[in-house]
Design an enzyme around this catalytic site. Structure first.
Site, short mmCIF file in Angstrom:
data_model
loop_
_atom_site.label_atom_id
_atom_site.label_comp_id
_atom_site.label_asym_id
_atom_site.label_seq_id
_atom_site.Cartn_x
_atom_site.Cartn_y
_atom_site.Cartn_z
N LYS A 232 0.83 -1.21 0.00
CA LYS A 232 0.00 0.00 0.00
C LYS A 232 0.86 1.26 0.00
O LYS A 232 0.60 2.20 -0.76
CB LYS A 232 -0.92 0.01 1.23
CG LYS A 232 -2.07 -0.99 1.13
CD LYS A 232 -2.85 -1.14 2.45
CE LYS A 232 -3.90 -2.23 2.32
NZ LYS A 232 -4.65 -2.48 3.56
N GLN B 10 -4.49 -0.86 9.69
CA GLN B 10 -4.48 -2.22 9.13
C GLN B 10 -5.10 -3.19 10.13
O GLN B 10 -4.77 -3.19 11.32
CB GLN B 10 -3.04 -2.61 8.79
CG GLN B 10 -2.90 -3.96 8.11
CD GLN B 10 -3.54 -4.01 6.71
OE1 GLN B 10 -3.63 -3.00 6.01
NE2 GLN B 10 -3.98 -5.18 6.31
N ASP C 38 -10.99 3.50 4.19
CA ASP C 38 -11.32 2.07 4.17
C ASP C 38 -12.84 1.85 4.11
O ASP C 38 -13.30 0.75 3.82
CB ASP C 38 -10.81 1.40 5.45
CG ASP C 38 -9.55 0.56 5.21
OD1 ASP C 38 -9.37 0.07 4.09
OD2 ASP C 38 -8.78 0.40 6.18
N1 GUN Z 1 -7.06 -6.25 6.38
C1 GUN Z 1 -7.46 -7.00 5.34
N2 GUN Z 1 -8.02 -6.22 4.38
C2 GUN Z 1 -7.98 -4.97 4.83
C3 GUN Z 1 -8.41 -3.73 4.29
O1 GUN Z 1 -8.95 -3.61 3.19
N3 GUN Z 1 -8.16 -2.64 5.07
C4 GUN Z 1 -7.59 -2.73 6.29
N4 GUN Z 1 -7.42 -1.61 6.98
N5 GUN Z 1 -7.19 -3.86 6.82
C5 GUN Z 1 -7.39 -4.97 6.09
#
Ligand code: GUN
Length: 283
Positions: A53, A97, A120
């Site tokens: 990311k 995350q 998100d």
């Molecule tokens: N963990 C797995 N997928 C995601 C996501 O799309 N965003 C976040 N913040 N954590 C995750």
């Protein structure tokens, strides 16, 4: 009929190109889009996702504020960091995350993020907007799936769609998006009794259950569009939730694993971050 393999890497590349153009235009007027990424603890899979990311963000001219915290971080300290990021005018998007270490209260953290910075789409305000037809942030993976389906002109209106999985990150928002696009949506999960029959009737299958090859290729209706969100590590290889080769004999289009949905999640995160920065500009 040979199925079209949906090239998520290529489509994600296109989305990232569009995002970079929009980010560049903002930089021209003195607004650098900023994304804060918060990783607590040292879960190896999360570390890999976060690295992807942050790298993609930098390539798209999005500034990254990287926060790595030890697994021993307290609820209070994490909340204090979220408060600071909420106030920081350079931060357009905040991503915490998941999963957080189990001693932390994830729900309280997600609810603390300002909805305007919740790229998100996990805050209840954004969840509520999605389900009630408002304009808020939409979770990145389902948003990416919609783009992949559009890339192969999947008819959605009136289509029978089956979503396998009911998570807050994928299954539930996926169902909301498909319903908003006028599909007839069935949400199945680990306790669903007649999964094979339900899938056999589906024009669209979105698999997000997290069990390797659980959805058999011979369940798929001829001509269906199949999107595989699963990422299961089996004998050192990534495998999806769908039995790929057998499904490819019946589907009209389907995504590979890896190289399907995964790259789209990151592209849509950047898109949401630039949306947020554009909103800041018009405020
Ligand atoms: N963990 C797995 N997928 C995601 C996501 O799309 N965003 C976040 N913040 N954590 C995750």
């Amino acid at each position: 009929m040979a199925a079209r393999i949906i090239d998520g890497r290529q489509i994600a590349h296109e989305v990232r190109g569009e995002v970079a153009v929009r980010a560049g235009a903002l930089v021209q007027v003195g607004v650098t889009p900023g994304l804060a990424v918060v990783l607590v603890g040292d879960d190896p899979a999360s570390a890999v996702y976060v690295r992807s990311k942050t790298q993609a963000a930098r390539e798209a001219a999005v500034a990254v504020f990287d926060h790595r915290l030890p697994a021993t971080t307290s609820q209070r300290d994490l909340e204090a960091l979220v408060d600071r990021l909420n106030q920081d005018p350079a931060v357009d998007g905040i991503l915490v995350q998941l999963p957080l270490p189990p001693v932390l209260d994830s729900r309280a953290i997600l609810e603390r993020i300002r909805p305007e910075k919740d790229v998100d789409g996990f805050h209840p305000v954004n969840v509520g907007k999605l389900w009630s037809g408002g304009r808020g942030f939409v979770p990145c993976t389902p948003l990416g799936v919609m783009r992949l389906m559009a890339s192969v002109d999947t008819p959605l209106s009136g289509a029978d769609a089956v979503v396998v999985g009911r998570s807050n990150i994928v299954g539930k928002p996926m169902a909301a998006l498909l319903m908003a696009a006028d599909a007839t949506v069935t949400v199945c999960h680990s306790r669903t009794r007649d999964l094979a029959e339900r899938i056999a009737r589906a024009d669209i299958v979105v698999a997000a259950i997290g069990r390797a090859a659980m959805i058999r290729g011979d369940w798929i209706k001829t001509g269906a569009t199949v999107i595989d969100v699963g990422m299961n590590r089996v004998d050192g290889r990534w495998m999806g939730d769908v039995e790929f080769a057998a499904a490819a004999e019946r589907a009209r289009a389907l995504t590979p694993v890896p190289g399907g949905v995964g790259p789209m999640t990151i592209a849509m995160l950047l898109s949401n971050t630039v949306d947020s920065a554009e909103n800041r500009r018009v405020e």
